[in-house]
Design an enzyme around this catalytic site. Structure first.
Site, PDB file in Angstrom:
ATOM      1  CG  HIS A  83      -0.063   0.213   2.301  1.00 20.78           C
ATOM      2  ND1 HIS A  83       0.074   1.202   2.956  1.00 20.78           N
ATOM      3  CD2 HIS A  83       0.178  -1.126   3.460  1.00 20.78           C
ATOM      4  CE1 HIS A  83       0.588   0.920   4.319  1.00 20.78           C
ATOM      5  NE2 HIS A  83       0.685  -0.394   4.452  1.00 20.78           N
ATOM      6  CB  CYS A 102       1.708  -3.594   5.641  1.00 19.11           C
ATOM      7  SG  CYS A 102       0.315  -4.703   6.288  1.00 19.11           S
TER       8      CYS A 102
END
Length: 198
Positions: A83, A102
């Site tokens: 992301h 992440c």
């Protein structure tokens, strides 16, 4: 991810691009970080656009959203995201292991255009979708493989071998396991082959 929250090695498929994603806060982050911060600084969650939705914390899309304005739909058993981020300053750091596992992207817009361009998505259309501020998922016509690996050694552009920090200590574990694996393989190769029954 940070040494405390390592990004796992895995393979998956990129299935789509999500514009203006909400962030469904993992229970461990809510319990260990956000709720204690709210207890110390009442109003913190609201200031970050975080509210209770269906029994869990969720951060609304917007400029403070931890996922930024683009998230790539990569289903995997680890719950790891690929992301954008509002924390652009982190990309100036020499070691960028700050996340909970992440993977923050420095150029998410470029990747989105690379994936969606063959489907007719222009830069203008992508930017307009982001500017609208509405959550929108755009599926890929063809899923693409994603391989997440950790390499601490690479060949530099000038041909020299370059070494990177082994922040998770995985090289040490591999080095300790190799002699055992080599010994086991050598012993197996030294055993006489079994004859198949006639």
């Amino acid at each position: 991810g940070s040494p405390k929250h390592p990004t796992p090695m895995f393979s998956a498929q990129v299935e789509g691009v999500i514009l203006n994603p909400p962030w469904n806060v993992p229970a461990s982050i809510a319990r260990n970080e956000l709720l204690p911060t709210e207890a110390r600084r009442p109003g913190y969650l609201a200031s970050m656009g975080i509210r209770w939705v269906d029994g869990r914390l969720q951060q609304r899309p917007g400029p403070k959203n931890s996922l930024g304005v683009i998230k790539f739909d990569v289903p995997n058993r680890f719950g790891v995201y690929l992301h954008d981020t509002p924390a652009k300053g982190l990309f100036a750091q020499p070691v960028r292991a700050f996340s909970h596992g992440c993977m923050r992207l420095q150029e998410p817009r470029a990747l989105a255009l690379t994936l969606l361009g063959p489907q007719g998505m222009s830069a203008e259309t992508l930017d307009a979708g982001i500017a609208a501020g509405v959550t929108r998922r755009i599926g890929l016509a063809r899923r693409l493989p994603l391989y997440v690996v950790h390499w601490t050694v690479r060949v530099e552009p000038d041909g020299r071998v370059g070494f990177r920090p082994d922040i998770y200590g995985w090289d040490r574990k591999l080095a300790a396991a190799l002699p055992k694996a080599v010994t086991s393989a050598s012993q197996a190769a030294a055993r006489p082959a079994r004859r198949a029954p006639v």
